[in-house]
Design a protein around this motif. Structure first.
Motif, PDB file in Angstrom:
ATOM      1  N   TYR A  39      -0.864  -6.598  -5.292  1.00 22.51           N
ATOM      2  CA  TYR A  39      -1.382  -7.733  -4.537  1.00 22.51           C
ATOM      3  C   TYR A  39      -0.798  -9.015  -5.104  1.00 22.51           C
ATOM      4  CZ  TYR A  39      -4.826  -8.183  -8.340  1.00 22.51           C
ATOM      5  OH  TYR A  39      -5.441  -8.319  -9.559  1.00 22.51           O
ATOM      6  N   PHE A  80       0.405  -5.801   9.138  1.00 25.43           N
ATOM      7  CA  PHE A  80       1.079  -4.850   8.266  1.00 25.43           C
ATOM      8  C   PHE A  80       2.518  -4.658   8.724  1.00 25.43           C
ATOM      9  CE2 PHE A  80      -2.646  -3.144   6.044  1.00 25.43           C
ATOM     10  CZ  PHE A  80      -3.679  -3.516   6.899  1.00 25.43           C
ATOM     11  N   HIS A  92       1.677  -5.878   3.585  1.00 24.32           N
ATOM     12  CA  HIS A  92       0.493  -6.374   4.279  1.00 24.32           C
ATOM     13  C   HIS A  92       0.296  -7.825   3.917  1.00 24.32           C
ATOM     14  CE1 HIS A  92      -3.672  -7.003   5.318  1.00 24.32           C
ATOM     15  NE2 HIS A  92      -4.105  -6.921   4.084  1.00 24.32           N
ATOM     16  N   GLN A 151       0.482   5.275   1.209  1.00 22.93           N
ATOM     17  CA  GLN A 151      -0.378   6.182   1.961  1.00 22.93           C
ATOM     18  C   GLN A 151       0.222   7.582   1.984  1.00 22.93           C
ATOM     19  OE1 GLN A 151      -1.096   5.478   6.202  1.00 22.93           O
ATOM     20  NE2 GLN A 151      -3.198   6.242   5.963  1.00 22.93           N
ATOM     21  N   PHE A 182       0.833  -1.188   0.000  1.00 29.07           N
ATOM     22  CA  PHE A 182       0.000   0.000   0.000  1.00 29.07           C
ATOM     23  C   PHE A 182       0.872   1.243   0.000  1.00 29.07           C
ATOM     24  CE2 PHE A 182      -4.199  -1.678   0.600  1.00 29.07           C
ATOM     25  CZ  PHE A 182      -4.036  -2.849   1.299  1.00 29.07           C
ATOM     26  N   LEU A 235      -4.072   0.628  -2.550  1.00 26.97           N
ATOM     27  CA  LEU A 235      -3.465  -0.636  -2.948  1.00 26.97           C
ATOM     28  C   LEU A 235      -2.649  -0.456  -4.221  1.00 26.97           C
ATOM     29  CD1 LEU A 235      -3.292  -3.756  -2.487  1.00 26.97           C
ATOM     30  CD2 LEU A 235      -5.248  -3.938  -4.056  1.00 26.97           C
ATOM     31  N   TYR A 276       3.473   0.503   2.953  1.00 27.01           N
ATOM     32  CA  TYR A 276       3.260  -0.604   3.881  1.00 27.01           C
ATOM     33  C   TYR A 276       3.129  -1.910   3.109  1.00 27.01           C
ATOM     34  CZ  TYR A 276       1.863   2.952   7.328  1.00 27.01           C
ATOM     35  OH  TYR A 276       1.816   4.030   8.178  1.00 27.01           O
ATOM     36  N   GLN A 289      -4.840  10.728   3.782  1.00 27.00           N
ATOM     37  CA  GLN A 289      -5.576   9.859   2.861  1.00 27.00           C
ATOM     38  C   GLN A 289      -5.561   8.418   3.357  1.00 27.00           C
ATOM     39  OE1 GLN A 289      -4.282  10.167  -1.222  1.00 27.00           O
ATOM     40  NE2 GLN A 289      -4.096  12.392  -1.136  1.00 27.00           N
ATOM     41  N   PRO A 290      -6.559   7.635   2.953  1.00 24.02           N
ATOM     42  CA  PRO A 290      -6.484   6.201   3.258  1.00 24.02           C
ATOM     43  C   PRO A 290      -5.399   5.549   2.407  1.00 24.02           C
ATOM     44  CG  PRO A 290      -8.373   6.660   1.851  1.00 24.02           C
ATOM     45  CD  PRO A 290      -7.787   7.992   2.221  1.00 24.02           C
ATOM     46  N   PRO A 291      -4.940   4.393   2.827  1.00 26.46           N
ATOM     47  CA  PRO A 291      -3.966   3.663   2.002  1.00 26.46           C
ATOM     48  C   PRO A 291      -4.548   3.332   0.633  1.00 26.46           C
ATOM     49  CG  PRO A 291      -4.022   2.781   4.224  1.00 26.46           C
ATOM     50  CD  PRO A 291      -5.177   3.730   4.104  1.00 26.46           C
ATOM     51  N   ASP A 350      -2.289  -3.407  -9.136  1.00 22.29           N
ATOM     52  CA  ASP A 350      -3.711  -3.117  -9.171  1.00 22.29           C
ATOM     53  C   ASP A 350      -3.996  -2.233 -10.387  1.00 22.29           C
ATOM     54  OD1 ASP A 350      -6.197  -1.511  -7.054  1.00 22.29           O
ATOM     55  OD2 ASP A 350      -6.342  -3.306  -8.275  1.00 22.29           O
ATOM     56  N   SER A 351      -5.241  -2.233 -10.803  1.00 22.40           N
ATOM     57  CA  SER A 351      -5.612  -1.464 -11.987  1.00 22.40           C
ATOM     58  C   SER A 351      -5.318   0.019 -11.801  1.00 22.40           C
ATOM     59  CB  SER A 351      -7.097  -1.671 -12.307  1.00 22.40           C
ATOM     60  OG  SER A 351      -7.890  -1.295 -11.208  1.00 22.40           O
ATOM     61  N   TYR A 381      -4.760 -10.398  10.197  1.00 25.11           N
ATOM     62  CA  TYR A 381      -4.009  -9.722   9.151  1.00 25.11           C
ATOM     63  C   TYR A 381      -2.992  -8.784   9.831  1.00 25.11           C
ATOM     64  CZ  TYR A 381      -7.498 -10.881   5.490  1.00 25.11           C
ATOM     65  OH  TYR A 381      -8.329 -11.511   4.591  1.00 25.11           O
ATOM     66  N   GLN A 393       5.686  -2.068   9.460  1.00 24.26           N
ATOM     67  CA  GLN A 393       5.671  -0.832  10.236  1.00 24.26           C
ATOM     68  C   GLN A 393       5.670   0.424   9.353  1.00 24.26           C
ATOM     69  OE1 GLN A 393       8.363  -2.551   9.604  1.00 24.26           O
ATOM     70  NE2 GLN A 393      10.233  -1.302   9.706  1.00 24.26           N
TER      71      GLN A 393
END
Lengths: 120, 113
Positions: free
Chosen positions: B55, B104, B95, B44, B42, B52, B93, B48-50, B61-62, B102, B106
């Motif tokens: 994976y 992550f 994950h 970040q 991820f 992706l 991060y 903002q949120p992380p 990811d697209s 789950y 650090q």
């Protein structure tokens, strides 16, 4: 396109219950193609997984919080809910709801986050 | 629990150069039934949120630029950002999602030199 919209209070008193909701749009919350995840991030720190919720009713909790945490899914409203009981200052964090693919399991879609402070 | 340890904790790289971030797990994240590594990366940015990026250890990811690439298997993984751009400044991060809880790494803070 899936969207996750979070809501909840920004301030909770110590020893009370933190309640957050996450409204899912763009896909049915009961779809078996996805599962639902809660994650939090204390200020200036990394990411902590709280739990996974499946439309089947299965729920997996982080063992460190299991005694205080309750996660649920309401198919009638299309909402996820989180309740964290007996909060302390250590529960101060940004809380995220997110979604993972049931097939490949990666966590792809995230809500905007709710910043929660525990303080009297 | 599956502990993920990232290195380095912070990294400063010149624009146009490559950045490499490592992630080591104390348990395998390779699922033998399908030969997939349940390891993601991820990005970040502040406030903002992380997001992706990668994976299955190596699948972008697209919409993720191809300057981001992931590699590794089992317990050792790498995120490489080639030709660093100013917008790549962020915390990264790793994950694992092969088993609960789950976990992550650090985080690794990437800056421009």
């Amino acid at each position: 396109q899936m969207q996750l919209q979070q809501s909840g209070p920004g301030l909770v008193r110590p020893a009370e219950t933190l309640t957050l909701t996450c409204s899912v749009s763009g896909v049915s919350i009961s779809s078996r193609d996805f599962y639902w995840v809660w994650i939090r991030q204390p200020p200036g720190q990394g990411l902590d997984w709280l739990g996974n919720v499946f439309a089947s009713g299965r729920i997996y909790y982080n063992p460190s919080l299991k005694s205080r945490l309750s996660l649920s899914l309401d198919t009638s409203t299309g909402q996820l809910s989180l309740a964290l009981h007996s909060v302390t200052a250590a529960d101060t964090a940004v809380y995220y709801c997110a979604s993972g693919s049931s097939l490949s399991r990666e966590v792809k879609y995230w809500g905007q986050g709710t910043r929660v402070a525990v303080s009297s | 629990d599956t502990v993920l340890t990232q290195s380095p904790d912070s990294l400063a790289v010149s624009l146009g150069e490559s950045a490499t971030i490592n992630c080591r797990s104390n348990q395998t994240v390779l699922y033998s039934s399908n030969n997939k590594n349940y390891l993601g990366w991820f990005q970040q940015k502040p406030g903002q949120p992380p997001k992706l990026l990668i994976y299955w250890a190596a699948t972008r990811d697209s919409g993720v630029p191809d300057r981001f690439s992931g590699s590794g298997s089992g317990t050792d993984f790498t995120l490489t950002i080639s030709s660093l751009q100013a917008e790549d400044v962020a915390v990264y991060y790793c994950h694992q999602y092969i088993r609960t809880p789950y976990t992550f790494g650090q985080g690794t803070r990437l800056e421009i030199k």
